[in-house]
Design a protein around this motif. Structure first.
Motif, PDB file in Angstrom:
ATOM      1  N   TYR A  69     -17.186  20.648 -26.599  1.00  0.00           N
ATOM      2  CA  TYR A  69     -16.121  20.621 -25.595  1.00  0.00           C
ATOM      3  C   TYR A  69     -15.309  21.894 -25.722  1.00  0.00           C
ATOM      4  CZ  TYR A  69     -12.004  19.551 -22.927  1.00  0.00           C
ATOM      5  OH  TYR A  69     -10.994  19.635 -22.008  1.00  0.00           O
ATOM      6  N   LEU A  70     -15.190  22.644 -24.648  1.00  0.00           N
ATOM      7  CA  LEU A  70     -14.392  23.867 -24.645  1.00  0.00           C
ATOM      8  C   LEU A  70     -13.021  23.544 -24.057  1.00  0.00           C
ATOM      9  CD1 LEU A  70     -14.568  26.984 -25.180  1.00  0.00           C
ATOM     10  CD2 LEU A  70     -15.074  27.210 -22.745  1.00  0.00           C
ATOM     11  N   PRO A 122     -10.132  15.272 -11.215  1.00  0.00           N
ATOM     12  CA  PRO A 122     -11.279  15.029 -10.337  1.00  0.00           C
ATOM     13  C   PRO A 122     -12.539  14.697 -11.122  1.00  0.00           C
ATOM     14  CG  PRO A 122     -10.836  17.385 -10.482  1.00  0.00           C
ATOM     15  CD  PRO A 122      -9.727  16.691 -11.216  1.00  0.00           C
ATOM     16  N   THR A 123     -13.537  14.218 -10.439  1.00  0.00           N
ATOM     17  CA  THR A 123     -14.799  13.864 -11.079  1.00  0.00           C
ATOM     18  C   THR A 123     -15.486  15.096 -11.687  1.00  0.00           C
ATOM     19  OG1 THR A 123     -16.925  12.785 -10.743  1.00  0.00           O
ATOM     20  CG2 THR A 123     -16.132  14.086  -8.911  1.00  0.00           C
ATOM     21  N   GLY A 124     -16.139  14.868 -12.819  1.00  0.00           N
ATOM     22  CA  GLY A 124     -16.994  15.901 -13.406  1.00  0.00           C
ATOM     23  C   GLY A 124     -16.283  17.109 -13.974  1.00  0.00           C
ATOM     24  N   CYS A 125     -15.030  16.935 -14.413  1.00  0.00           N
ATOM     25  CA  CYS A 125     -14.304  18.097 -14.928  1.00  0.00           C
ATOM     26  C   CYS A 125     -14.147  18.023 -16.445  1.00  0.00           C
ATOM     27  CB  CYS A 125     -12.950  18.239 -14.251  1.00  0.00           C
ATOM     28  SG  CYS A 125     -11.851  16.878 -14.614  1.00  0.00           S
ATOM     29  N   LYS A 154     -13.520  15.006 -18.535  1.00  0.00           N
ATOM     30  CA  LYS A 154     -12.676  13.992 -19.180  1.00  0.00           C
ATOM     31  C   LYS A 154     -13.461  13.174 -20.209  1.00  0.00           C
ATOM     32  CE  LYS A 154     -11.522  12.089 -15.197  1.00  0.00           C
ATOM     33  NZ  LYS A 154     -12.279  12.971 -14.269  1.00  0.00           N
ATOM     34  N   THR A 155     -14.621  12.691 -19.785  1.00  0.00           N
ATOM     35  CA  THR A 155     -15.416  11.856 -20.683  1.00  0.00           C
ATOM     36  C   THR A 155     -15.890  12.664 -21.894  1.00  0.00           C
ATOM     37  OG1 THR A 155     -16.111  10.385 -18.914  1.00  0.00           O
ATOM     38  CG2 THR A 155     -17.529  10.465 -20.836  1.00  0.00           C
ATOM     39  N   ARG A 156     -16.318  13.897 -21.635  1.00  0.00           N
ATOM     40  CA  ARG A 156     -16.763  14.756 -22.736  1.00  0.00           C
ATOM     41  C   ARG A 156     -15.626  15.019 -23.725  1.00  0.00           C
ATOM     42  NH1 ARG A 156     -20.808  18.634 -23.576  1.00  0.00           N
ATOM     43  NH2 ARG A 156     -22.055  17.355 -22.196  1.00  0.00           N
ATOM     44  N   ASP A 178     -12.404   4.036 -18.376  1.00  0.00           N
ATOM     45  CA  ASP A 178     -12.694   5.041 -17.362  1.00  0.00           C
ATOM     46  C   ASP A 178     -12.379   4.457 -15.984  1.00  0.00           C
ATOM     47  OD1 ASP A 178     -13.614   7.438 -16.472  1.00  0.00           O
ATOM     48  OD2 ASP A 178     -15.653   7.194 -17.237  1.00  0.00           O
ATOM     49  N   GLU A 179     -11.668   5.204 -15.157  1.00  0.00           N
ATOM     50  CA  GLU A 179     -11.268   4.747 -13.807  1.00  0.00           C
ATOM     51  C   GLU A 179     -10.506   3.427 -13.864  1.00  0.00           C
ATOM     52  OE1 GLU A 179     -11.215   6.234 -10.951  1.00  0.00           O
ATOM     53  OE2 GLU A 179     -12.187   8.039 -11.691  1.00  0.00           O
ATOM     54  N   HIS A 231     -13.474  30.179 -17.964  1.00  0.00           N
ATOM     55  CA  HIS A 231     -13.646  28.990 -18.784  1.00  0.00           C
ATOM     56  C   HIS A 231     -14.915  28.226 -18.378  1.00  0.00           C
ATOM     57  CE1 HIS A 231     -12.890  24.682 -19.670  1.00  0.00           C
ATOM     58  NE2 HIS A 231     -12.446  25.173 -20.807  1.00  0.00           N
ATOM     59  N   VAL A 267     -18.911  27.307 -20.407  1.00  0.00           N
ATOM     60  CA  VAL A 267     -19.300  25.889 -20.464  1.00  0.00           C
ATOM     61  C   VAL A 267     -20.686  25.713 -19.850  1.00  0.00           C
ATOM     62  CG1 VAL A 267     -18.833  23.593 -19.487  1.00  0.00           C
ATOM     63  CG2 VAL A 267     -16.966  24.917 -20.509  1.00  0.00           C
ATOM     64  N   GLU A 279     -24.165  24.589 -21.646  1.00  0.00           N
ATOM     65  CA  GLU A 279     -24.774  23.311 -21.273  1.00  0.00           C
ATOM     66  C   GLU A 279     -26.177  23.469 -20.688  1.00  0.00           C
ATOM     67  OE1 GLU A 279     -23.244  19.912 -21.310  1.00  0.00           O
ATOM     68  OE2 GLU A 279     -22.241  21.038 -22.877  1.00  0.00           O
ATOM     69  N   ARG A 327     -19.845  19.358 -13.441  1.00  0.00           N
ATOM     70  CA  ARG A 327     -21.091  18.624 -13.698  1.00  0.00           C
ATOM     71  C   ARG A 327     -22.205  19.112 -12.778  1.00  0.00           C
ATOM     72  NH1 ARG A 327     -19.546  13.465 -12.617  1.00  0.00           N
ATOM     73  NH2 ARG A 327     -19.166  12.991 -14.789  1.00  0.00           N
ATOM     74  N   VAL A 361     -23.438  22.533 -13.660  1.00  0.00           N
ATOM     75  CA  VAL A 361     -24.350  22.412 -14.811  1.00  0.00           C
ATOM     76  C   VAL A 361     -25.732  21.953 -14.334  1.00  0.00           C
ATOM     77  CG1 VAL A 361     -24.817  21.119 -16.941  1.00  0.00           C
ATOM     78  CG2 VAL A 361     -22.511  22.009 -16.500  1.00  0.00           C
TER      79      VAL A 361
HETATM   80  N1  LIG Z   1     -14.483  21.727 -21.115  1.00  0.00           N
HETATM   81  C1  LIG Z   1     -15.778  21.369 -21.149  1.00  0.00           C
HETATM   82  N2  LIG Z   1     -16.513  21.539 -22.266  1.00  0.00           N
HETATM   83  C2  LIG Z   1     -17.806  21.170 -22.298  1.00  0.00           C
HETATM   84  N3  LIG Z   1     -18.461  20.636 -21.235  1.00  0.00           N
HETATM   85  C3  LIG Z   1     -17.793  20.442 -20.110  1.00  0.00           C
HETATM   86  C4  LIG Z   1     -16.421  20.782 -19.998  1.00  0.00           C
HETATM   87  N4  LIG Z   1     -16.009  20.484 -18.745  1.00  0.00           N
HETATM   88  C5  LIG Z   1     -17.067  19.985 -18.105  1.00  0.00           C
HETATM   89  N5  LIG Z   1     -18.164  19.969 -18.919  1.00  0.00           N
HETATM   90  C6  LIG Z   1     -19.509  19.575 -18.480  1.00  0.00           C
HETATM   91  O1  LIG Z   1     -19.356  18.815 -17.295  1.00  0.00           O
HETATM   92  C7  LIG Z   1     -20.045  17.580 -17.404  1.00  0.00           C
HETATM   93  C8  LIG Z   1     -19.236  16.504 -16.740  1.00  0.00           C
HETATM   94  O2  LIG Z   1     -18.099  16.210 -17.514  1.00  0.00           O
HETATM   95  P1  LIG Z   1     -17.587  14.710 -17.733  1.00  0.00           P
HETATM   96  O3  LIG Z   1     -18.707  13.761 -17.633  1.00  0.00           O
HETATM   97  O4  LIG Z   1     -16.788  14.710 -18.976  1.00  0.00           O
HETATM   98  O5  LIG Z   1     -16.662  14.562 -16.446  1.00  0.00           O
HETATM   99  P2  LIG Z   1     -15.546  13.468 -16.098  1.00  0.00           P
HETATM  100  O6  LIG Z   1     -14.284  14.214 -15.898  1.00  0.00           O
HETATM  101  O7  LIG Z   1     -15.589  12.387 -17.101  1.00  0.00           O
HETATM  102  O8  LIG Z   1     -16.060  12.948 -14.682  1.00  0.00           O
HETATM  103  P3  LIG Z   1     -15.942  11.485 -13.992  1.00  0.00           P
HETATM  104  O9  LIG Z   1     -14.524  11.379 -13.523  1.00  0.00           O
HETATM  105  O10 LIG Z   1     -16.917  11.576 -12.871  1.00  0.00           O
HETATM  106  O11 LIG Z   1     -16.318  10.492 -15.027  1.00  0.00           O
HETATM  107  C9  LIG Z   1     -20.255  17.363 -18.892  1.00  0.00           C
HETATM  108  O12 LIG Z   1     -21.422  16.639 -19.121  1.00  0.00           O
HETATM  109  C10 LIG Z   1     -20.360  18.762 -19.437  1.00  0.00           C
HETATM  110  O13 LIG Z   1     -21.678  19.234 -19.264  1.00  0.00           O
END
Ligand SMILES: Nc1ncnc2c1ncn2[C@@H]1O[C@H](COP(=O)(O)OP(=O)(O)OP(=O)(O)O)[C@@H](O)[C@H]1O
Ligand SMILES: [Mg+2]
Length: 267
Positions: free
Chosen positions: A15-16, A40-43, A45-47, A105-106, A180, A184, A188, A221, A224
């Motif tokens: 995670y960066l 927003p989605t895919g930014c 958060k989960t990572r 989540d959500e 940034h 990433v 990835e 996401r 990537v």
């Molecule tokens: N700061 C970061 N460092 C490393 N990987 C990142 C970073 N930001 C995004 N990614 C990449 O983007 C992908 C999507 O991130 P992640 O699944 O954490 O999104 P999310 O914010 O949880 O989205 P959602 O709201 O849809 O669940 C990760 O699998 C990773 O490849």
């Protein structure tokens, strides 16, 4: 729907950081404060949560909330097993007992009775009353509640009540800056920084269209995904179409317009 894993620091998922979010998470964990991640989605958060759980050496229980998710899904229920009724802890209860991190989540998607459960857990009482068994659990040291939501999607019926929202520290996630996002995506996908730079530039342009033609901008996401396809040998325009254009909208006219933008940015 849930799962627990526990990795030690060195094996933490990559995670960066975009800013000081790791420090804030660590401080919240140390001081028993719950944390809300908005963005927003895919930014990332989960990572981010997976990374921090590993760095702090805590098990992680992730629950994807949906509009049918009830308090019982989080807390647990009596189930019939071999003719007997046995109590089975839900993911939240397990996290409370083990001192784990529980990631909802959500969270706004969940049913209203979930908020009632979260309130005594997220103030200084840190208790989880289990009505069905008569237990009142005190959260074990290390327990932390993390929740996420995407303010962009929420309609008026689905926002967090102030009494819930104001129990959490909050961190806002946004689409990353190019300097940034490029490292990433390189990390990835394994694609070279030059081609990733082009994809990230295109992503920036597509994000600029949010609100006009698009409900939400292209996520990291998806960038990537595109880079991974290209690194695997797919032609750039094909990968971009599949990963960064088609997922954004079902409207064929808008997609055609977006492909014009692709040609303008990437040649
Ligand atoms: N700061 C970061 N460092 C490393 N990987 C990142 C970073 N930001 C995004 N990614 C990449 O983007 C992908 C999507 O991130 P992640 O699944 O954490 O999104 P999310 O914010 O949880 O989205 P959602 O709201 O849809 O669940 C990760 O699998 C990773 O490849
Ligand atoms: Mg996520």
């Amino acid at each position: 729907m849930d799962g627990s894993f526990n990795l030690r620091g060195a094996d933490a998922p990559f995670y960066l950081p975009q800013g000081d979010e790791c420090d804030i998470f660590a401080a919240a964990h140390a001081k028993n404060l719950p944390l809300l991640l908005k963005g927003p989605t895919g930014c990332g958060k989960t990572r981010f949560v997976a990374h921090m759980a590993a760095k702090l050496g805590r098990p992680l229980y992730t629950v994807a909330c949906h509009d049918d998710l009830s308090a019982a899904d989080l807390i647990g229920r009596y189930l019939l097993k071999g003719g007997e009724t046995v109590w089975v802890d839900g993911p939240l209860t397990r996290a409370v007992r083990e001192g784990a991190i529980c990631y909802l989540d959500e969270v706004v998607e969940a049913r209203k009775d979930v908020a009632v459960v979260l309130h005594p857990l997220t103030d200084d009482r840190r208790i989880l009353p289990i009505d069905r068994t008569g237990e009142e659990l005190h959260a074990a040291p290390g327990f932390m509640l993390v929740a996420s939501y995407n303010p962009g999607y929420q309609n008026i019926m689905k926002t967090l009540k102030p009494s819930t929202r104001q129990r959490f520290l909050s961190l806002e996630f946004t689409f990353p800056r190019p300097e940034h996002e490029i490292p990433v995506v390189v990390r990835e996908s394994g694609l070279d920084a030059d081609r990733v730079g082009l994809l990230v530039r295109l992503a920036g342009k597509l994000r600029g269209l949010k609100g006009q033609d698009l409900e939400e901008g292209v996520s990291t996401r998806l960038v990537v995904y595109a880079a991974t396809l290209i690194a695997g040998g797919m032609a750039m325009d094909r990968a971009v179409r599949a990963a960064m254009i088609e997922p954004l909208t079902d409207d064929a006219d808008i997609r055609a317009g977006l492909m014009d933008l692709v040609v303008a940015v990437m040649g």
